[in-house]
Design a protein around this motif. Structure first.
Motif, PDB file in Angstrom:
ATOM      1  N   LYS A 121       0.827  -1.213   0.000  1.00 12.60           N
ATOM      2  CA  LYS A 121       0.000   0.000   0.000  1.00 12.60           C
ATOM      3  C   LYS A 121       0.859   1.260   0.000  1.00 12.60           C
ATOM      4  CE  LYS A 121      -4.162  -1.833   2.190  1.00 12.60           C
ATOM      5  NZ  LYS A 121      -5.018  -1.770   3.386  1.00 12.60           N
ATOM      6  N   SER A 122       1.899   1.287   0.823  1.00 14.23           N
ATOM      7  CA  SER A 122       2.716   2.517   0.867  1.00 14.23           C
ATOM      8  C   SER A 122       3.509   2.684  -0.432  1.00 14.23           C
ATOM      9  CB  SER A 122       3.645   2.530   2.088  1.00 14.23           C
ATOM     10  OG  SER A 122       4.725   1.642   1.937  1.00 14.23           O
ATOM     11  N   VAL A 123       3.877   1.551  -1.051  1.00 23.98           N
ATOM     12  CA  VAL A 123       4.586   1.640  -2.334  1.00 23.98           C
ATOM     13  C   VAL A 123       3.632   2.171  -3.410  1.00 23.98           C
ATOM     14  CG1 VAL A 123       5.763   0.318  -4.138  1.00 23.98           C
ATOM     15  CG2 VAL A 123       6.305  -0.114  -1.747  1.00 23.98           C
ATOM     16  N   GLU A 124       2.394   1.705  -3.402  1.00 22.38           N
ATOM     17  CA  GLU A 124       1.410   2.252  -4.355  1.00 22.38           C
ATOM     18  C   GLU A 124       1.206   3.746  -4.110  1.00 22.38           C
ATOM     19  OE1 GLU A 124      -1.415  -1.217  -6.135  1.00 22.38           O
ATOM     20  OE2 GLU A 124      -2.337   0.514  -5.182  1.00 22.38           O
ATOM     21  N   ASN A 125       1.120   4.140  -2.839  1.00 23.13           N
ATOM     22  CA  ASN A 125       1.009   5.573  -2.530  1.00 23.13           C
ATOM     23  C   ASN A 125       2.199   6.343  -3.102  1.00 23.13           C
ATOM     24  OD1 ASN A 125      -1.361   5.192  -1.134  1.00 23.13           O
ATOM     25  ND2 ASN A 125      -0.468   5.412   0.910  1.00 23.13           N
ATOM     26  N   ALA A 126       3.375   5.741  -2.957  1.00 21.37           N
ATOM     27  CA  ALA A 126       4.590   6.422  -3.436  1.00 21.37           C
ATOM     28  C   ALA A 126       4.565   6.569  -4.956  1.00 21.37           C
ATOM     29  CB  ALA A 126       5.827   5.657  -2.975  1.00 21.37           C
ATOM     30  N   PHE A 127       4.106   5.520  -5.664  1.00 23.56           N
ATOM     31  CA  PHE A 127       3.984   5.640  -7.123  1.00 23.56           C
ATOM     32  C   PHE A 127       2.981   6.738  -7.472  1.00 23.56           C
ATOM     33  CE2 PHE A 127       6.038   1.411  -7.761  1.00 23.56           C
ATOM     34  CZ  PHE A 127       6.918   1.791  -8.761  1.00 23.56           C
ATOM     35  N   ARG A 128       1.917   6.833  -6.685  1.00 24.48           N
ATOM     36  CA  ARG A 128       0.896   7.845  -6.983  1.00 24.48           C
ATOM     37  C   ARG A 128       1.471   9.255  -6.781  1.00 24.48           C
ATOM     38  NH1 ARG A 128      -4.092   6.873  -8.311  1.00 24.48           N
ATOM     39  NH2 ARG A 128      -4.386   4.853  -7.314  1.00 24.48           N
ATOM     40  N   VAL A 129       2.216   9.413  -5.695  1.00 24.18           N
ATOM     41  CA  VAL A 129       2.845  10.716  -5.459  1.00 24.18           C
ATOM     42  C   VAL A 129       3.838  11.037  -6.576  1.00 24.18           C
ATOM     43  CG1 VAL A 129       4.541  11.846  -3.935  1.00 24.18           C
ATOM     44  CG2 VAL A 129       2.448  10.866  -2.984  1.00 24.18           C
ATOM     45  N   LEU A 130       4.588  10.029  -6.990  1.00 26.50           N
ATOM     46  CA  LEU A 130       5.536  10.217  -8.097  1.00 26.50           C
ATOM     47  C   LEU A 130       4.824  10.794  -9.325  1.00 26.50           C
ATOM     48  CD1 LEU A 130       8.236   9.696  -9.608  1.00 26.50           C
ATOM     49  CD2 LEU A 130       7.554   7.309  -9.824  1.00 26.50           C
ATOM     50  N   MET A 131       3.632  10.294  -9.610  1.00 23.33           N
ATOM     51  CA  MET A 131       2.864  10.796 -10.757  1.00 23.33           C
ATOM     52  C   MET A 131       2.383  12.218 -10.506  1.00 23.33           C
ATOM     53  SD  MET A 131       3.150   8.258 -12.628  1.00 23.33           S
ATOM     54  CE  MET A 131       3.592   6.528 -12.445  1.00 23.33           C
ATOM     55  N   ALA A 132       1.894  12.478  -9.303  1.00 26.06           N
ATOM     56  CA  ALA A 132       1.284  13.784  -9.004  1.00 26.06           C
ATOM     57  C   ALA A 132       2.321  14.905  -8.955  1.00 26.06           C
ATOM     58  CB  ALA A 132       0.534  13.713  -7.681  1.00 26.06           C
ATOM     59  N   ILE A 133       3.541  14.562  -8.538  1.00 26.84           N
ATOM     60  CA  ILE A 133       4.580  15.598  -8.497  1.00 26.84           C
ATOM     61  C   ILE A 133       5.327  15.641  -9.827  1.00 26.84           C
ATOM     62  CG2 ILE A 133       4.859  15.464  -5.995  1.00 26.84           C
ATOM     63  CD1 ILE A 133       7.377  13.801  -6.384  1.00 26.84           C
ATOM     64  N   SER A 134       4.937  14.756 -10.752  1.00 25.58           N
ATOM     65  CA  SER A 134       5.632  14.625 -12.026  1.00 25.58           C
ATOM     66  C   SER A 134       7.125  14.456 -11.780  1.00 25.58           C
ATOM     67  CB  SER A 134       5.360  15.847 -12.897  1.00 25.58           C
ATOM     68  OG  SER A 134       5.391  15.458 -14.228  1.00 25.58           O
ATOM     69  N   GLY A 135       7.410  13.473 -10.969  1.00 23.96           N
ATOM     70  CA  GLY A 135       8.786  13.266 -10.514  1.00 23.96           C
ATOM     71  C   GLY A 135       9.679  12.611 -11.549  1.00 23.96           C
ATOM     72  N   SER A 136      10.871  12.324 -11.097  1.00 25.20           N
ATOM     73  CA  SER A 136      11.936  11.826 -11.970  1.00 25.20           C
ATOM     74  C   SER A 136      11.664  10.399 -12.460  1.00 25.20           C
ATOM     75  CB  SER A 136      13.234  11.837 -11.176  1.00 25.20           C
ATOM     76  OG  SER A 136      14.203  11.043 -11.783  1.00 25.20           O
ATOM     77  N   THR A 137      12.030  10.151 -13.715  1.00 24.32           N
ATOM     78  CA  THR A 137      11.944   8.789 -14.260  1.00 24.32           C
ATOM     79  C   THR A 137      12.824   7.824 -13.460  1.00 24.32           C
ATOM     80  OG1 THR A 137      13.628   9.483 -15.846  1.00 24.32           O
ATOM     81  CG2 THR A 137      11.359   9.402 -16.630  1.00 24.32           C
ATOM     82  N   ASN A 138      13.933   8.336 -12.939  1.00 25.18           N
ATOM     83  CA  ASN A 138      14.826   7.471 -12.163  1.00 25.18           C
ATOM     84  C   ASN A 138      14.138   6.886 -10.943  1.00 25.18           C
ATOM     85  OD1 ASN A 138      17.177   7.811 -13.700  1.00 25.18           O
ATOM     86  ND2 ASN A 138      17.484   9.836 -12.812  1.00 25.18           N
ATOM     87  N   ALA A 139      13.174   7.638 -10.418  1.00 23.97           N
ATOM     88  CA  ALA A 139      12.515   7.194  -9.193  1.00 23.97           C
ATOM     89  C   ALA A 139      11.754   5.892  -9.408  1.00 23.97           C
ATOM     90  CB  ALA A 139      11.583   8.280  -8.677  1.00 23.97           C
TER      91      ALA A 139
END
Ligand code: FES
Length: 567
Positions: free
Chosen positions: A257-275
């Motif tokens: 669940k926390s990993v899914e949350n982290a992927f979601r945040v990655l999308m919302a902040i338009s974060g780095s591809t490396n992440a």
């Protein structure tokens, strides 16, 4: 009787535990520490200062502040060094050494007598390495980041590493600015302690660490030079002592669940591809794998909310002032798993129950007025990338989302460097640039996926082209760039089969990248490709024998999903 706390954890085995404890304490006392202190729980502080890591310049102050918090909470702080990875100082690329740092950190955490650890990192690969180590060592851990740099100024314009480094270098290549100006700018891009001040890999990983629950709430975005950064360090010191009592382990925090949350945040902040690679590696240490399809679902249902470079306008100092991660998480509340827990023991629901202060909507948009309705990153597949590739649609040119173009191929990094600016290079703006043999095994997967626009086209005003490779791209870069193609060309992936003049079709709508050549021809071409010669000695031999491909996080095969045996 040996107690498994503090100094008597993990005694050296001489066949006589009491003697081992006596000897250890005797040597510990030579450091001038009283018996009273030596009997307390011990908190390790994994510190990573280095004369080759500008981003960690503030490390001594942070170690001091963490120590203060640990002491105040009644435990004994013990700082210890691990290797440090300064992004731009490593050859062939820092990525090769991320796993080495993860191993170093895990081993030092489990080999030395500590009940808990605060890990301090900041620069791109250091936080992923520490999170991977924490996930495997699995003792109470808090991740503290050094925080982002503040901006510099050039002729009234704010500058931040390293999106503006690339922007001004592209202007220099296009003869829009001269040698004198680019030299002046060089001294203004990176002017304070801290990691790159845009939503690059370091900032993205700081946000991910907070979302995973591994850092204190509200700590990811605090600028490196802000007094609040030292307060967060002190509070990390007090919180880690509480964490020993609870205890809460990384295995309680890093969950599906926390990993899914982290992927979601990655999308919302338009974060780095490396992440994507790093988060996959961290999750892999706990046996968690989020499928490509699920990542695409998360991307398609998550709005982009954060207006920071390289995708938008602002810098991390704006993100902090705007409300930081708490404001983002509030906007995503309906999409997140709220029963995940953080290092304070609070659930995400409890964190988000606290009232939200003012939010600057210039920088952090509300979910009903997002920058984009869909997330920043997607997986693409196709006959060039049967195991997948990554595309940062938020940082790309929409006019290039559905194209068919002629391949202009560079066989490796050397070939790229030798020919990209050749005035005789046969290339047009609607061609597709292809770089091979820059994957994990062939080249350590450098950030070479941001292929420069050929000089003759740059000088004609071409700003973007479709570019594809098995390399990575800096989190601070932008363009219509397909990365992490897997399997890589160096181990016979179909990318290796592309020849100059072939037609390639790229479709964001279909999430596909395809070589328009028949399967038999592709197979024949691959059969005739020479194999790469792996290094024979040292760490690089270990690396090339055991590193996994990008969809598996580029971790070593023998480190995935295993707790440290000595933990
Ligand atoms: Fe360290 Fe960019 S160079 S984060």
């Amino acid at each position: 009787m040996t107690k498994k706390q503090g100094l008597t954890r993990g005694l050296t085995n001489y066949g006589d535990n009491e003697f081992a404890a006596y000897l250890r304490k005797s040597f510990a006392r030579s450091m001038g520490i009283s018996n009273t202190m030596l009997d307390k729980p011990i908190v390790g502080i994994a510190m990573t200062p280095s004369g080759f890591n500008n981003c960690h310049r503030s490390m001594p102050d942070l170690v001091d502040a963490v120590s203060r918090g640990v002491l105040a909470a009644g435990a004994l702080p013990r700082a210890f060094p691990t290797i440090s990875l300064g992004e731009v100082f490593l050859n062939p690329t820092s990525m090769v050494y991320r796993n080495l740092m993860a191993m170093d950190t895990e081993e030092m955490v489990t080999a030395q007598p500590m009940d808990a650890v605060v890990m301090i990192g900041g620069c791109d690969k250091t936080v992923p390495a520490q999170l991977m180590a924490a996930a495997s060592a699995n003792i109470p851990t808090i991740q503290l980041v050094t925080g982002p740099m503040s901006t510099g100024r050039h002729r009234g314009e704010r500058l931040g590493a390293c999106t503006d480094c690339r922007r001004f270098w592209a202007k220099f290549r296009a003869n829009e600015i001269d040698q004198a100006e680019i030299s002046t700018i060089e001294g203004k891009l990176s002017t304070t302690a801290g990691s790159c001040g845009v939503m690059g890999t370091a900032s993205t990983m700081a946000c991910i660490a907070e979302t995973l629950g591994m850092s204190l709430p509200d700590s990811a975005a605090i600028p490196a030079v802000h007094s609040a950064r030292l307060v967060a360090a002190e509070e990390s010191g007090t919180a880690i002592v509480e964490l020993i009592k609870k205890p809460i382990l990384p295995s309680d925090l890093i969950t599906e669940k926390s990993v899914e949350n982290a992927f979601r945040v990655l999308m919302a902040i338009s974060g780095s591809t490396n992440a994507i690679v790093h988060l996959t590696a961290v999750a892999g240490r706990r046996g968690i794998r989020i499928s490509d399809q699920r990542i695409n679902e998360i991307s398609d249902e998550t709005p982009v909310l954060v207006n920071l470079k390289p995708v938008g306008e602002g810098y991390m100092e704006d993100f902090f002032a705007a409300g930081g991660m708490r404001a983002v998480l509030h906007e995503l509340k309906d999409l997140l798993h709220l029963d995940t827990v953080n290092v304070t023991g609070q659930t995400l629901a409890e964190v988000l129950d606290e009232p939200l202060d003012w939010v600057d909507r210039t920088t952090i948009k509300s979910s009903d007025k997002p920058i984009s309705d869909v997330g920043g990153l997607i997986n693409v597949k196709g006959n060039i990338a049967p195991d997948g590739a990554i595309f940062k649609r938020a940082a790309a040119t929409p006019a290039l989302f559905e194209v068919e173009g002629r391949a202009v191929v560079f066989e490796n990094l050397e070939d790229l460097a030798n020919r990209i600016d050749d005035p005789d290079l046969d290339v047009e703006a609607n061609d597709i640039l292809v770089l091979k043999n820059a994957g994990p095994i062939a080249a350590g997967m450098p950030e070479a996926g941001y292929l420069p626009i050929p000089k003759k086209l740059a000088q004609r005003g071409v700003k973007d082209m479709v570019r594809l490779s098995d390399a990575r791209m800096s989190g601070t870069a932008f363009g219509t760039i397909i990365l992490h193609i897997s399997p890589e060309a160096g181990i016979g992936g179909p990318l290796a089969a592309i020849e100059n003049g072939d037609k390639i079709r790229f479709s964001v709508k279909n999430k596909r990248i395809d070589l328009l050549v028949d399967d038999n021809t592709i197979a024949e071409r691959l059969q005739n490709k020479p194999k790469i010669t792996p290094p024979l000695r040292g760490y690089k031999a270990l690396y090339s024998k055991t590193v996994l491909q990008a969809p598996e996080g580029c971790d070593f095969d023998f480190l995935v999903h295993a707790d440290s045996e000595s933990a």
